[in-house]
Design a protein around this motif. Structure first.
Motif, PDB file in Angstrom:
ATOM      1  N   TYR A  70       0.834  -1.198   0.000  1.00 42.14           N
ATOM      2  CA  TYR A  70       0.000   0.000   0.000  1.00 42.14           C
ATOM      3  C   TYR A  70       0.875   1.256   0.000  1.00 42.14           C
ATOM      4  CZ  TYR A  70      -3.815  -3.091   1.485  1.00 42.14           C
ATOM      5  OH  TYR A  70      -4.751  -4.090   1.572  1.00 42.14           O
ATOM      6  N   ARG A  71       0.543   2.211  -0.846  1.00 40.56           N
ATOM      7  CA  ARG A  71       1.285   3.468  -0.872  1.00 40.56           C
ATOM      8  C   ARG A  71       1.062   4.265   0.414  1.00 40.56           C
ATOM      9  NH1 ARG A  71       3.096   7.135  -5.101  1.00 40.56           N
ATOM     10  NH2 ARG A  71       3.376   9.220  -4.195  1.00 40.56           N
ATOM     11  N   HIS A  72      -0.170   4.307   0.900  1.00 37.46           N
ATOM     12  CA  HIS A  72      -0.487   5.160   2.049  1.00 37.46           C
ATOM     13  C   HIS A  72       0.010   4.573   3.371  1.00 37.46           C
ATOM     14  CE1 HIS A  72      -3.775   2.232   2.217  1.00 37.46           C
ATOM     15  NE2 HIS A  72      -3.965   2.587   3.468  1.00 37.46           N
ATOM     16  N   ARG A  73       0.584   3.369   3.330  1.00 35.00           N
ATOM     17  CA  ARG A  73       1.084   2.760   4.563  1.00 35.00           C
ATOM     18  C   ARG A  73       2.601   2.892   4.720  1.00 35.00           C
ATOM     19  NH1 ARG A  73      -2.462   2.355   8.264  1.00 35.00           N
ATOM     20  NH2 ARG A  73      -1.444   0.564   9.216  1.00 35.00           N
ATOM     21  N   GLN A  75       5.947   4.556   5.825  1.00 38.14           N
ATOM     22  CA  GLN A  75       6.370   5.518   6.837  1.00 38.14           C
ATOM     23  C   GLN A  75       7.892   5.476   6.949  1.00 38.14           C
ATOM     24  OE1 GLN A  75       4.369   4.598  10.502  1.00 38.14           O
ATOM     25  NE2 GLN A  75       2.423   5.501   9.845  1.00 38.14           N
ATOM     26  N   GLU A  87      10.490  14.655   1.765  1.00 36.94           N
ATOM     27  CA  GLU A  87       9.346  13.886   1.266  1.00 36.94           C
ATOM     28  C   GLU A  87       9.829  12.774   0.337  1.00 36.94           C
ATOM     29  OE1 GLU A  87       5.109  14.578  -1.071  1.00 36.94           O
ATOM     30  OE2 GLU A  87       6.441  16.267  -0.644  1.00 36.94           O
ATOM     31  N   GLN A  95      -3.900   1.595  -9.361  1.00 32.28           N
ATOM     32  CA  GLN A  95      -5.152   1.767  -8.640  1.00 32.28           C
ATOM     33  C   GLN A  95      -5.828   0.404  -8.445  1.00 32.28           C
ATOM     34  OE1 GLN A  95      -6.236   4.621  -7.269  1.00 32.28           O
ATOM     35  NE2 GLN A  95      -4.376   5.618  -8.035  1.00 32.28           N
ATOM     36  N   PHE A 101      -9.241  -1.537   2.421  1.00 33.79           N
ATOM     37  CA  PHE A 101      -9.124  -0.080   2.457  1.00 33.79           C
ATOM     38  C   PHE A 101      -9.889   0.619   1.346  1.00 33.79           C
ATOM     39  CE2 PHE A 101      -5.215  -1.609   4.553  1.00 33.79           C
ATOM     40  CZ  PHE A 101      -5.336  -0.951   5.764  1.00 33.79           C
ATOM     41  N   GLU A 103     -10.642   2.079  -2.324  1.00 33.84           N
ATOM     42  CA  GLU A 103      -9.846   2.523  -3.464  1.00 33.84           C
ATOM     43  C   GLU A 103      -8.476   2.974  -2.969  1.00 33.84           C
ATOM     44  OE1 GLU A 103     -10.474   2.426  -6.639  1.00 33.84           O
ATOM     45  OE2 GLU A 103     -12.489   1.560  -6.388  1.00 33.84           O
ATOM     46  N   VAL A 104      -7.427   2.263  -3.371  1.00 34.66           N
ATOM     47  CA  VAL A 104      -6.078   2.553  -2.901  1.00 34.66           C
ATOM     48  C   VAL A 104      -5.110   2.461  -4.074  1.00 34.66           C
ATOM     49  CG1 VAL A 104      -6.442   1.799  -0.519  1.00 34.66           C
ATOM     50  CG2 VAL A 104      -5.778   0.129  -2.263  1.00 34.66           C
ATOM     51  N   GLU A 105      -3.889   2.940  -3.825  1.00 34.50           N
ATOM     52  CA  GLU A 105      -2.801   2.838  -4.784  1.00 34.50           C
ATOM     53  C   GLU A 105      -1.813   1.807  -4.262  1.00 34.50           C
ATOM     54  OE1 GLU A 105       0.292   5.816  -7.195  1.00 34.50           O
ATOM     55  OE2 GLU A 105      -1.064   6.578  -5.633  1.00 34.50           O
ATOM     56  N   TYR A 131       5.780  -0.322   6.592  1.00 35.14           N
ATOM     57  CA  TYR A 131       5.017  -0.668   5.391  1.00 35.14           C
ATOM     58  C   TYR A 131       3.966  -1.706   5.744  1.00 35.14           C
ATOM     59  CZ  TYR A 131       8.176  -4.710   5.325  1.00 35.14           C
ATOM     60  OH  TYR A 131       8.875  -5.834   5.665  1.00 35.14           O
TER      61      TYR A 131
END
Length: 310
Positions: A70-73, A75, A87, A95, A101, A103-105, A131
């Motif tokens: 997952y991209r949003h996970r 850190q 960053e 997608q 979760f 809709e995720v990337e 991750y």
């Protein structure tokens, strides 16, 4: 009529709670041995340090076939307040409509991440990478963290990710917190059934005094030791045996649900569970001849209790 209505609610509620009517993909996909196909998290997602300079760190994830991240996970943290991370530069992913979760990337295969570093004093530091990923077959791994030791010139002495040694190493502070947490559990209502066990089975009426205290220790310490050993074995072999995937299998959930239904029927008075007369009479004779307050008996009972509960 009330009993019948309660039984019907129970029969429909238990299979639903066991996930039989869940639309998510099953971890076993209907096969009794398919749960063994899931890889341990470190094999499903291999993280390595490709390059490290005082200005930038390059990380590489390699996800096994059928696994994604997952991209949003993601850190990224450092163990030094004087070392700042910019960053992360992460390429665009794919997608996906995920069962957990939405809709995720996500990322399949190889993923390179560039992480800018601001370290004016060239201090050595620890880079922590968090991750989380899942398998297409339906198993979602818990969040994972790996650590790298970065030297002051940007090099990585170990040239590989350590297994969270800084986070997972035992310390007196961690041991004290575990002890306080266990002590707090003794004041929860679920411990109240232990009181008649101690007073009736272990102490056998010998309440009060130092002997009663020692008998209680003889019961509790072997039970605590049994839980500690079993917990350590689960921690060591849990990932290798894929226990998380195996316990999510319908071959485990359905029999347990049926056991709950069976025991519930007994509690509603449909039938009564009892030992055969031959066994119950022998146990009664043994109990009558046994001397109350045996240290060995308390220790054996504590050990067996930990095994049964586990």
């Amino acid at each position: 009529m009330r009993r019948l209505l309660s039984l019907l609610i129970l029969l429909f509620a238990l299979p639903a709670a066991a996930g039989l009517f869940d639309s998510r993909p099953s971890a076993s996909l209907g096969g009794i041995n398919n749960s063994a196909d899931f890889l341990p998290v470190r094999e499903a997602f291999h993280l390595s340090l490709v390059e490290s300079t005082p200005e930038q760190i390059t990380l590489r994830f390699v996800a096994a076939e059928g696994y994604y991240l997952y991209r949003h996970r993601f850190q990224f943290k450092t163990g030094d307040a004087e070392v700042a991370l910019g960053e992360a530069r992460i390429p665009a992913g794919q997608q996906k409509t995920d069962d957990y979760f939405g809709e995720v990337e996500v990322y399949y295969g190889v993923l390179d991440i560039e992480l800018p570093v601001q370290n004016p004093k060239r201090r050595p530091f620890t880079l922590q990478v968090g991750y989380q990923g899942c398998a297409d077959k339906g198993l979602c791994y818990p969040p994972e963290t790996e650590s790298f030791s970065i030297a002051g010139d940007g090099a990585a002495p170990d040239n590989a990710a350590t297994s969270d040694n800084n986070d997972r190493s035992l310390s007196w502070r961690a041991m004290a917190l575990f002890f306080l947490a266990g002590l707090g559990l003794t004041f929860t209502p679920c411990v109240l059934p232990m009181l008649p066990i101690l007073s009736g089975v272990v102490l056998r009426g010998q309440t009060g005094g130092m002997r009663s205290f020692l008998l209680s220790l003889a019961y509790v310490l072997p039970m605590a030791t049994g839980f500690a050993v079993l917990g350590a074995l689960m921690g060591v072999f849990g990932a290798e045996l894929n226990l998380q995937a195996r316990l999510q299998s319908p071959w485990v959930l359905v029999p347990f649900a049926l056991f709950f239904v069976l025991f519930a029927l007994a509690m509603f008075g449909l039938f009564e569970l009892r030992l055969p007369q031959v066994l119950s009479s022998r146990l009664d004779r043994l109990a009558g001849n046994a001397k109350g307050g045996s240290f060995l008996g308390a220790a054996v009972l504590g050990t067996v209790s930990s095994l049964l509960v586990s």
